[in-house]
Each structure stands twice: as structure tokens, then as C-alpha cells.
Scaffold this active site. Structure first.
Site, short mmCIF file in Angstrom:
data_model
loop_
_atom_site.label_atom_id
_atom_site.label_comp_id
_atom_site.label_asym_id
_atom_site.label_seq_id
_atom_site.Cartn_x
_atom_site.Cartn_y
_atom_site.Cartn_z
N TYR A 144 0.84 -1.20 0.00
CA TYR A 144 0.00 0.00 0.00
C TYR A 144 0.88 1.26 0.00
CZ TYR A 144 -3.75 3.18 1.54
OH TYR A 144 -4.67 4.21 1.65
N GLU A 146 4.18 1.79 -0.56
CA GLU A 146 5.07 1.99 -1.71
C GLU A 146 4.26 2.12 -3.00
OE1 GLU A 146 7.89 2.97 -1.21
OE2 GLU A 146 9.08 1.74 0.14
N SER A 188 -14.66 1.94 12.41
CA SER A 188 -15.80 1.04 12.14
C SER A 188 -15.72 -0.19 13.04
CB SER A 188 -15.85 0.67 10.66
OG SER A 188 -14.58 0.30 10.19
N PHE A 190 -14.49 -0.44 16.11
CA PHE A 190 -14.88 -0.10 17.49
C PHE A 190 -16.39 0.15 17.58
CE2 PHE A 190 -10.52 1.63 19.19
CZ PHE A 190 -9.98 0.37 19.02
N GLY A 206 -2.60 0.61 22.82
CA GLY A 206 -3.54 1.69 22.47
C GLY A 206 -2.94 3.07 22.64
N GLN A 208 -0.68 4.27 20.54
CA GLN A 208 -0.42 4.85 19.21
C GLN A 208 -1.51 5.88 18.91
OE1 GLN A 208 -1.70 1.87 19.85
NE2 GLN A 208 -2.57 0.84 18.07
N THR A 209 -1.17 6.87 18.11
CA THR A 209 -2.15 7.95 17.86
C THR A 209 -2.55 8.00 16.39
OG1 THR A 209 -0.53 9.67 17.31
CG2 THR A 209 -1.05 9.37 19.65
N ARG A 210 -3.75 8.55 16.17
CA ARG A 210 -4.24 8.87 14.83
C ARG A 210 -5.06 10.15 14.97
NH1 ARG A 210 -1.27 5.18 14.14
NH2 ARG A 210 -1.47 3.37 12.75
N GLN A 275 2.51 7.21 15.56
CA GLN A 275 1.83 8.50 15.70
C GLN A 275 1.52 9.05 14.31
OE1 GLN A 275 4.53 11.11 17.76
NE2 GLN A 275 6.07 10.97 16.18
P1 NAD Z 1 -12.67 1.73 0.22
O1 NAD Z 1 -11.98 0.42 0.31
O2 NAD Z 1 -14.00 1.88 0.86
O3 NAD Z 1 -12.82 2.18 -1.29
C1 NAD Z 1 -11.95 1.78 -2.32
C2 NAD Z 1 -12.78 1.47 -3.56
O4 NAD Z 1 -11.91 1.10 -4.63
C3 NAD Z 1 -13.73 0.28 -3.35
O5 NAD Z 1 -15.00 0.59 -3.84
C4 NAD Z 1 -13.08 -0.84 -4.14
O6 NAD Z 1 -14.00 -1.81 -4.58
C5 NAD Z 1 -12.43 -0.06 -5.27
N1 NAD Z 1 -11.31 -0.76 -5.91
C6 NAD Z 1 -10.28 -1.40 -5.31
N2 NAD Z 1 -9.45 -1.91 -6.24
C7 NAD Z 1 -9.98 -1.58 -7.45
C8 NAD Z 1 -9.58 -1.81 -8.79
N3 NAD Z 1 -8.47 -2.51 -9.08
N4 NAD Z 1 -10.36 -1.34 -9.80
C9 NAD Z 1 -11.51 -0.65 -9.53
N5 NAD Z 1 -11.92 -0.39 -8.27
C10 NAD Z 1 -11.16 -0.84 -7.25
O7 NAD Z 1 -11.64 2.81 0.81
P2 NAD Z 1 -11.81 4.38 1.04
O8 NAD Z 1 -11.55 4.66 2.45
O9 NAD Z 1 -13.04 4.87 0.42
O10 NAD Z 1 -10.55 4.93 0.24
C11 NAD Z 1 -10.68 5.58 -1.02
C12 NAD Z 1 -9.31 6.09 -1.45
O11 NAD Z 1 -8.81 7.04 -0.51
C13 NAD Z 1 -8.25 4.99 -1.56
O12 NAD Z 1 -7.43 5.25 -2.69
C14 NAD Z 1 -7.46 5.15 -0.29
O13 NAD Z 1 -6.13 4.72 -0.44
C15 NAD Z 1 -7.53 6.66 -0.06
N6 NAD Z 1 -7.36 6.97 1.36
C16 NAD Z 1 -8.39 6.77 2.24
C17 NAD Z 1 -8.17 7.04 3.58
C18 NAD Z 1 -9.26 6.87 4.61
O14 NAD Z 1 -8.99 7.05 5.78
N7 NAD Z 1 -10.48 6.55 4.24
C19 NAD Z 1 -6.92 7.50 4.02
C20 NAD Z 1 -5.91 7.66 3.09
C21 NAD Z 1 -6.14 7.40 1.76
N1 UDP Z 2 -6.59 -0.71 15.54
C1 UDP Z 2 -7.01 -1.24 16.75
N2 UDP Z 2 -8.07 -2.09 16.77
C2 UDP Z 2 -8.77 -2.41 15.65
C3 UDP Z 2 -8.35 -1.87 14.41
C4 UDP Z 2 -7.25 -1.02 14.41
O1 UDP Z 2 -6.41 -0.96 17.80
O2 UDP Z 2 -9.74 -3.19 15.75
C5 UDP Z 2 -5.45 0.21 15.54
C6 UDP Z 2 -4.37 -0.10 14.51
O3 UDP Z 2 -3.41 -1.00 15.03
C7 UDP Z 2 -3.78 1.29 14.26
C8 UDP Z 2 -4.97 2.22 14.43
O4 UDP Z 2 -5.95 1.49 15.17
O5 UDP Z 2 -2.82 1.59 15.25
C9 UDP Z 2 -5.58 2.67 13.11
O6 UDP Z 2 -5.82 1.52 12.34
P1 UDP Z 2 -6.55 1.57 10.95
O7 UDP Z 2 -6.49 0.18 10.38
O8 UDP Z 2 -7.88 2.19 11.09
O9 UDP Z 2 -5.70 2.57 10.05
P2 UDP Z 2 -4.14 2.84 9.84
O10 UDP Z 2 -3.30 1.97 10.71
O11 UDP Z 2 -3.92 2.55 8.40
O12 UDP Z 2 -4.00 4.26 10.21
#
Ligand code: NAD
Ligand code: UDP
Length: 312
Positions: A144, A146, A188, A190, A206, A208-210, A275
Site C-alpha cells: 500500500y 510503496e 468502524s 470499534f 492503544g 499509538q495515535t491517529r 503516531q
Molecule cells: P474503500 O476500500 O471503501 O474504497 C476503495 C474502492 O476502490 C472500493 O469501492 C473498491 O472496490 C475499489 N477498488 C479497489 N481496487 C480496485 C480496482 N483494481 N479497480 C476498480 N476499483 C477498485 O476505501 P476508502 O476509504 O473509500 O478509500 C478511497 C481512497 O482514498 C483509496 O485510494 C485510499 O487509499 C484513499 N485513502 C483513504 C483514507 C481513509 O482514511 N479513508 C486515508 C488515506 C487514503
Molecule cells: N486498531 C485497533 N483495533 C482495531 C483496528 C485497528 O487498535 O480493531 C489500531 C491499529 O493498530 C492502528 C490504528 O488502530 O494503530 C488505526 O488503524 P486503521 O487500520 O484504522 O488505520 P491505519 O493503521 O492505516 O492508520
């Protein structure tokens, strides 16, 4: 009326974006392979004559005529992007090449949904766009991280080499309605666990921060970035700078749902960033944008959505 392509339009963020673009008076072509997205997210738009849906995998070329492209296709939850990591890299890299090729042929402006994951497990806090990141190139998150980094490289090379109009947003953790109940991401997970009275699974201690952004705020940032002058390419961080520990998120979720769920602790996944907090000075300056909706309000809206979903 603009013809706008949204790849990944049936996903969580994509479905909100399609809705917003239709409301703004555009014609929307939603392309998705339904790997993590769902028709339920877009069903309410199907009766709109200006909304069109196409099942397509962006790793294959696409020939359509459009004015703007939002490239969101890519699984975003660690559980889902690690399920088939080779396909994840292909989606980011081949998907970017195909969509940039489409932008080149049609002279469309193209937006890339990049991510805070390009900063990896950061040593700089909060993260400004100028930070180059600390990413493991061979770990379980690398497909993801890279993949998205390479996609950014492609966007900037197409911009320099072919003068394509690009807009790159680095999105930080975003949540809201239309997340899949089995999405695997923390908000989702939680909420669903709390509503079902199941244990809340905290990974690690727990500590770690976001920093969590409500989806409506994010979408506002997207459309503002797309509307900027051609010389604005990004990358621009989009996210909510309020930072919380995962334990705090768990406690808030239990309180707001009135749940009797217990917090339990599970092993921390490999390379889990410790973080994360966006520096949004650039978005403030360029887009006059900052998030409006803070965690409690956003969680309440999201809890309501999942209550409705789980009641069916
Ligand atoms: P999501 O998984 O709900 O949505 C991704 C969508 O892409 C899905 O509908 C999936 O079916 C579609 N998809 C996956 N591979 C595909 C392919 N090869 N061809 C066509 N469709 C494909 O995720 P999301 O949270 O809605 O994320 C949307 C975008 O935003 C992504 O590119 C993700 O990397 C980026 N993003 C989201 C977050 C976040 O927190 N939600 C954070 C950083 C980046
Ligand atoms: N996490 C958690 N419990 C869960 C799902 C995720 O503690 O049921 C933690 C996870 O290890 C990370 C943070 O919550 O530290 C955010 O995770 P998420 O998968 O939502 O996104 P990302 O790590 O990509 O920011």
C-alpha cells in the site's frame, strides 16, 4: 456540466464524492470492481440520469471521454490491502498509469487519493508535505505505502513530462457513514463492536495515535483542491489535526454508544505507525480549508449510520 470519472466510486469515500459531484450539477461516471466497495453505497444514485455505473478494474485500460478524474480505486484498510498485496500494488501503480494515460488522451484534470501512509512510521510530528517519510519497503504494509508512493511519482512525472494537470491529496484517517461493517479499520471496528456488545479490540497498548477526519470535511477539501489553478499540483495534506490515542478513541466510542463492551488488548500489527497527525498549514493557505466536524459529532453521525445498518 462536467463529465467526471470517480474510480473507486462505490467505496466509502468514493460514494460520498459521487453524491457531492452530482449535487454540484456534474455528470458522474462511477467505476469500481467492488473489491471493498458495495452497490448499497451508491444504490440511491442509480435513478439519477446523470449518474452512470461501470464495473471495471483500473489495472486494465479504460477508454471513456471525461473532463475530470478522481482516482480513488484502491483498498484502504490494512486487512483488505494485505489480503492480495500484489493486486494492491498493481491497483496503485497500473491503475495510476491507466488513469494518467486516460487524462493525457482526454486532456482531463486528474486527482489522486494519496495517503498519510507515504510518511510511514514518521519521525517528524506533525507531518508536513515536505517530509519524505520513513517507509519500510519490504514489510506487510509496503504494498500500500510503496504503491501509493510510486503512484505519486507517476503523477509528478506525467505532470513534468506530459504537462498533465494533477492534484495530489495526502489523506489522513477518515471515517463516516458508508464504511463497510467488516472494513477492519479502527473507527468502524470499534463502533460495530460497541453496538454489538462485543469486546473492543485494541491493538498493542492503544498508545499509538491517529487524527480522525469526518468524511464530509474531506470531500470539501477534495473539491476545493480540484478547483485550484493549474499550477497547484499538491501534494496537500487533508485531515483533521486533532490527535487521539487509540485507547481514547475506544473510550469515546464506548461512552457515546452507551455500550457495556470491555476493552481488550491484542498484538500490535507489524509496522503499525506509532503516531500520525497532519500539518494542514498548506491546505489552510491554498484552499482556505480546515475540518469543521470534531470527533464526538462525527462519531455520533457514524454510530447512527451503523445502528441503522445493524438493525436491518
Ligand atoms: P474503500 O476500500 O471503501 O474504497 C476503495 C474502492 O476502490 C472500493 O469501492 C473498491 O472496490 C475499489 N477498488 C479497489 N481496487 C480496485 C480496482 N483494481 N479497480 C476498480 N476499483 C477498485 O476505501 P476508502 O476509504 O473509500 O478509500 C478511497 C481512497 O482514498 C483509496 O485510494 C485510499 O487509499 C484513499 N485513502 C483513504 C483514507 C481513509 O482514511 N479513508 C486515508 C488515506 C487514503
Ligand atoms: N486498531 C485497533 N483495533 C482495531 C483496528 C485497528 O487498535 O480493531 C489500531 C491499529 O493498530 C492502528 C490504528 O488502530 O494503530 C488505526 O488503524 P486503521 O487500520 O484504522 O488505520 P491505519 O493503521 O492505516 O492508520
Amino acid at each position: 456540466m462536467k463529465r467526471i470519472l470517480v474510480t473507486g466510486g462505490a467505496g466509502f469515500v468514493g460514494s460520498h464524492l459521487c453524491q457531492r459531484l452530482l449535487q454540484m450539477g456534474n455528470e458522474v461516471l462511477c467505476v469500481d470492481n467492488y473489491f471493498t466497495g458495495s452497490k448499497a453505497n451508491i444504490a440511491h444514485m442509480l435513478s439519477n440520469p446523470y449518474f452512470e455505473l461501470m464495473r471495471h478494474d483500473v489495472t486494465f485500460p479504460l477508454y471513456v471521454e471525461v473532463d475530470e478524474i478522481y482516482n480513488l480505486a484502491c483498498p484502504a484498510s490494512p486487512v483488505h490491502y494485505q489480503y492480495d498485496p500484489v493486486q494492491t500494488t498493481k491497483t496503485s501503480v497500473h491503475g495510476a498509469i491507466n488513469m494518467l494515460g486516460l487524462a493525457k488522451r482526454t486532456n482531463a484534470k486528474i486527482f489522486q487519493a494519496s495517503t498519510s501512509e507515504v510518511y510511514g512510521d514518521p519521525e517528524v510530528h506533525p507531518q508536513p508535505e515536505s517530509y519524505w517519510g520513513r517507509v519500510n519497503p519490504i514489510g506487510i504494509r509496503s504494498c500500500y505505502d510503496e504503491g501509493k508512493r510510486c503512484a505519486e511519482t507517476l503523477f509528478f512525472d506525467y505532470n513534468r513530462q506530459h504537462k498533465i494537470k494533477i492534484k495530489v491529496a495526502r489523506i489522513f484517517n477518515t471515517y463516516g457513514p458508508n464504511m463497510h461493517p467488516d472494513d477492519g479499520r479502527v473507527v468502524s471496528n470499534f463502533i460495530v463492536q460497541a453496538l454489538k456488545g462485543e469486546d473492543i479490540t485494541i491493538y498493542g497498548e492503544g498508545e499509538q495515535t491517529r487524527s480522525f477526519c469526518y468524511v464530509d470535511d474531506l470531500i470539501e477539501g477534495f473539491v476545493r483542491l480540484m478547483a485550484t489553478q493549474d499550477d497547484v499540483t499538491g501534494p496537500v495534506n487533508l485531515g483533521n489535526p486533532h490527535e487521539f490515542t487509540i485507547r481514547q478513541l475506544a473510550e469515546r466510542t464506548v461512552q457515546l454508544t452507551g455500550s457495556s463492551s470491555q476493552l481488550i488488548f491484542k498484538p500490535l500489527p507489524e509496522d503499525d505507525p506509532r503516531q500520525r497527525q497532519p500539518d494542514i498549514s498548506l491546505a489552510r493557505e491554498l484552499l482556505q480549508w480546515e475540518p469543521d466536524i470534531q470527533l464526538d459529532e462525527g462519531l455520533e453521525k457514524t454510530i447512527k449510520y451503523f445502528e441503522g445498518l445493524l438493525a436491518v
